[in-house]
Write a protein that holds these residues in place. Structure first.
Motif, PDB file in Angstrom:
ATOM      1  N   THR A 391       0.758  -1.124  -0.055  1.00 53.32           N
ATOM      2  CA  THR A 391      -0.137   0.027  -0.108  1.00 53.32           C
ATOM      3  C   THR A 391       0.758   1.167  -0.057  1.00 53.32           C
ATOM      4  OG1 THR A 391      -1.829  -1.385   1.318  1.00 53.32           O
ATOM      5  CG2 THR A 391      -2.068   0.916   1.298  1.00 53.32           C
ATOM      6  N   ASP A 482       9.078  -6.476   5.863  1.00 52.57           N
ATOM      7  CA  ASP A 482       9.209  -7.653   5.253  1.00 52.57           C
ATOM      8  C   ASP A 482      10.727  -8.392   5.388  1.00 52.57           C
ATOM      9  OD1 ASP A 482       6.805  -8.531   4.095  1.00 52.57           O
ATOM     10  OD2 ASP A 482       6.854  -6.719   2.990  1.00 52.57           O
ATOM     11  N   ARG A 508      -4.008  -7.219   4.071  1.00 57.43           N
ATOM     12  CA  ARG A 508      -3.098  -7.116   5.030  1.00 57.43           C
ATOM     13  C   ARG A 508      -3.809  -6.896   6.446  1.00 57.43           C
ATOM     14  NH1 ARG A 508       1.243  -2.586   3.893  1.00 57.43           N
ATOM     15  NH2 ARG A 508       1.333  -2.004   5.920  1.00 57.43           N
TER      16      ARG A 508
HETATM   17  P1  AMP Z   1      -0.713  -4.526   0.865  1.00 52.38           P
HETATM   18  O1  AMP Z   1      -0.115  -3.124   1.663  1.00 52.38           O
HETATM   19  O2  AMP Z   1      -1.806  -5.062   1.713  1.00 52.38           O
HETATM   20  O3  AMP Z   1      -0.782  -4.648  -0.372  1.00 52.38           O
HETATM   21  O4  AMP Z   1       0.454  -5.663   1.503  1.00 52.38           O
HETATM   22  C1  AMP Z   1       1.593  -5.603   1.438  1.00 52.38           C
HETATM   23  C2  AMP Z   1       2.243  -6.852   1.691  1.00 52.38           C
HETATM   24  O5  AMP Z   1       1.961  -8.007   1.011  1.00 52.38           O
HETATM   25  C3  AMP Z   1       3.849  -6.788   1.751  1.00 52.38           C
HETATM   26  O6  AMP Z   1       4.452  -6.090   2.727  1.00 52.38           O
HETATM   27  C4  AMP Z   1       4.362  -8.249   1.607  1.00 52.38           C
HETATM   28  O7  AMP Z   1       4.556  -8.664   2.986  1.00 52.38           O
HETATM   29  C5  AMP Z   1       3.084  -8.998   0.861  1.00 52.38           C
HETATM   30  N1  AMP Z   1       3.317  -9.125  -0.578  1.00 52.38           N
HETATM   31  C6  AMP Z   1       2.921  -8.356  -1.316  1.00 52.38           C
HETATM   32  N2  AMP Z   1       3.319  -8.858  -2.647  1.00 52.38           N
HETATM   33  C7  AMP Z   1       3.899  -9.945  -2.554  1.00 52.38           C
HETATM   34  C8  AMP Z   1       4.665 -10.712  -3.208  1.00 52.38           C
HETATM   35  N3  AMP Z   1       4.560 -10.822  -4.501  1.00 52.38           N
HETATM   36  N4  AMP Z   1       5.641 -11.780  -2.565  1.00 52.38           N
HETATM   37  C9  AMP Z   1       5.705 -11.884  -1.340  1.00 52.38           C
HETATM   38  N5  AMP Z   1       4.843 -11.002  -0.541  1.00 52.38           N
HETATM   39  C10 AMP Z   1       4.063 -10.235  -1.011  1.00 52.38           C
END
Ligand code: AMP
Length: 636
Positions: A391, A482, A508
């Motif tokens: 995000t 991460d 998330r």
């Molecule tokens: P959001 O902000 O809800 O989109 O979540 C972001 C989080 O999703 C990141 O910090 C990662 O932990 C996880 N994430 C997003 N894309 C990936 C991906 N391609 N591979 C692994 N984890 C991902």
């Protein structure tokens, strides 16, 4: 085709030259004085002095260039049993009218407008009208509950809410207007106006003096033109709430100019789009992917965006492939969860649909496991591109670029840094770890255009959440939250969150958020929520509850707790496991041993006990496991 190395190097070594040239491709009412101002880091500003407008670039620019008759929105709703196509000119007309409606209700530049709409074309109209007049939109996923909505109304200080009477999920109506009414009653700040799109889904009665009907308001303003307001590049375009490590969601703030340029650039360089493409992001406008790639990216680029109201398996599990064939979709952007779900059905649901238009399938939001990757690429016979972002970043941070010469794929890795992002994997002290070793994924400042500017009304929390962690060691990094590994070839491998955030079906969730809700139940003394593996959703929530004295573990109690979560956050936060335990396993310093809880849920062995991150001793772990009836730890 240009090579990745050449373009990437230019983007990070000469960011001003690179992003200056990219910005030239869009319309500016006034040119920027400088491309980048990092004098107040970490509050980076792109294109200071420049004046532009996201809506002008997404609509007016195309209409003025003679592209007004091309389709802009392809709406498909298996839920409502309808479909609709709007050209750029038609969408332009709608947006102008809705801009006039908003202005008529006293919405001015900088005012916040909360949008709580299902996946209907009007959602795009509302959002684009906001940025047209300089209002800041705060879109809330129309699956969030009363309490989540109330918090977002308050935190953003939205005085106007745009909603529909109802949404539909697998044929079941969802009373959105009712949720809005209750959220407004609960919020400590005042909402003056509610604009209601009546879809005939849920009966509702307007609140006199407050509620306005969408169709009546639009009819009243008639055919008007509302000029797009020239905005400072740094003016906020929107707020989007996301979960963090603490209970309260964070309001990520996006700027105008930087976001616009980054998305436009990503459309051809990352997604490999051309002006004749059709783009489909299967996300929801309530998430960042929906903001960036249902609304802004495709429209800024001037190509149709498919807006889909429904699930992947309803009315039948071939509906997505049918939709791709019907609209000749060229780029599909979805989540691994959806692929895992579709994989359960026989391939015959895919075969027989003409997928010849489809060039690339992008997946993001959660880790893409190798079996799912292999299934998707072999079944669809298309390149499947795993890419990583958040995000906060607004657009991809790690990806294979389909507009550049693609790099070889390593299944399980989203490949290398996206243009403009300077990433690293570091240890506790912020020192780079050797290749192949696990560490924290960080970004070197300045963050490229498009990344978050701050958190709404809370600059301090912005610094605290993203920049403080390594500052104590004198390092200036953005912390992604991460864990990752960078391998010998510079490829990144994501290993999950290093904080207390989990990822359920690409969404998330803060475990603290869930814990706070459960601890609000009068029978609950203590609670700990964790993420556990889930075959379809990637991760799911497991909650361990300690009851107060004399409170009994009954099915009713479980039902009450689940209801509380659904009402306070939303159905997506419903725990997969809810277990009452006599006590929570804790270290001597009082930290909950989450790894013990996880091992119990997943019935997995614990592995090497000495590497427990929360600092528990081997004995403590063993004792906790015995007490709670978990699996016997392997190893020492
Ligand atoms: P959001 O902000 O809800 O989109 O979540 C972001 C989080 O999703 C990141 O910090 C990662 O932990 C996880 N994430 C997003 N894309 C990936 C991906 N391609 N591979 C692994 N984890 C991902």
């Amino acid at each position: 085709m240009r090579t990745y190395d050449e373009v990437y190097r230019k983007s990070v070594e000469e960011p001003e030259a690179f992003w200056g040239a990219e910005a030239e491709r869009l319309h500016w009412f006034k040119r920027w004085d400088r491309v980048l101002d990092d004098s107040k880091a970490p509050f980076t500003r792109w294109y200071p002095g420049g004046k532009t407008n996201l809506c002008y670039n997404a609509l007016d620019r195309h209409v003025l260039a003679g592209r007004g008759d091309r389709p802009a929105v392809l709406w498909e709703s298996p839920e409502a049993g309808g479909s609709r196509i709007l050209t750029f000119r038609e969408l332009y007309g709608e947006v102008n009218r809705f801009s006039a409606v908003l202005q008529g209700l006293g919405v001015n530049k900088g005012d916040r407008v909360l949008v709580y709409l299902p996946m209907v074309p009007e959602a795009l109209t509302a959002v684009l009208a906001c940025v047209r007049i300089g209002a800041v939109h705060s879109v809330v996923f129309a699956g969030f509950s009363v309490e989540s909505l109330a918090h977002r109304i308050e935190d953003s200080g939205s005085r106007v809410v745009v909603c529909a009477d109802g949404g539909l999920r697998k044929g079941k109506p969802i009373d959105l207007k009712g949720i809005v009414d209750r959220a407004i009653a609960q919020a400590q700040t005042r909402v003056e106006r509610v604009i209601v799109l009546d879809r005939g889904v849920v009966p509702w009665a307007p609140v006199p003096g407050r509620d306005v009907r969408w169709d009546e308001a639009m009819a009243k303003v008639g055919d008007v033109e509302v000029p797009a307001l020239p905005l400072d590049a740094a003016d906020p375009s929107y707020i989007l709430y996301t979960s963090g490590t603490t209970g309260k969601p964070k309001g990520v703030v996006r700027d105008t100019g930087g976001y616009m340029v980054a998305l436009h650039t990503s459309m051809d360089l990352v997604y490999g789009c051309t002006p004749d493409d059709v783009y489909w992001s299967t996300s929801d406008i309530g998430w960042v992917v929906g903001h960036s790639y249902i609304i802004y990216g495709p429209l800024l680029y001037g190509i149709p965006t498919l807006v889909y109201e429904g699930t992947p398996d309803s009315p039948h599990p071939g509906i997505w492939w049918e939709t791709i064939a019907k609209h000749r979709v060229s780029v599909l952007f979805s989540a691994p969860t959806a692929m895992r779900m579709l994989r359960k059905f026989p391939a015959s649901w895919i075969e027989g649909h003409d997928l010849s238009s489809l060039r690339h399938v992008f997946l993001a939001g959660e880790p893409l496991d190798e079996p799912t990757y292999t299934w998707a690429s072999e079944t669809l016979k298309k390149p499947v591109i795993d890419h990583y972002w958040q995000t906060e970043s607004g657009w991809p941070m790690i990806t294979n670029h389909m507009g550049l010469r693609p790099l070889p794929v390593k299944p399980g890795s989203p490949t290398r840094e996206a243009i403009g992002w300077k990433l690293d994997v570091v240890d506790e002290r912020g020192e780079p770890v050797p290749r192949g070793q696990r560490g924290y994924l960080v970004a070197h400042p300045p963050l490229p255009p498009g990344a978050l500017q701050t958190l709404w009304g809370d600059d301090e929390r912005f610094v605290e959440s993203y920049w403080k962690y390594f500052a104590r060691h004198g390092k200036r990094f953005y912390f992604s939250g991460d864990y990752a590994i960078k391998d010998e070839d510079g490829y990144y491998w994501l290993l999950g969150r290093a904080d207390e955030v989990i990822n359920v079906a690409g969404h998330r969730m803060g475990t603290r958020e869930v814990e706070e809700v459960i601890s609000g139940h009068p029978g609950v003394a203590e609670v700990s929520a964790i993420g556990v593996d889930d075959e379809i959703k990637g991760q799911a929530i497991a909650a361990f509850v300690v009851l107060k004295k004399d409170v009994h573990d009954t099915p009713e109690l479980h039902g009450e707790i689940v209801r509380l979560i659904r009402d306070s956050i939303g159905p997506i936060a419903t725990p997969k496991v809810l277990r009452v335990v006599p006590r929570l396993p804790k270290t001597r310093s009082g930290k909950v041993m989450r790894r013990v809880l996880r091992a119990i849920c997943e019935e997995k062995a614990l592995g090497d006990l000495s590497t427990i991150e929360d600092g528990a001793s081997v004995d403590e772990v063993r004792r906790a496991l015995d007490e709670l009836g978990g699996s016997a730890p392997a190893g020492r």
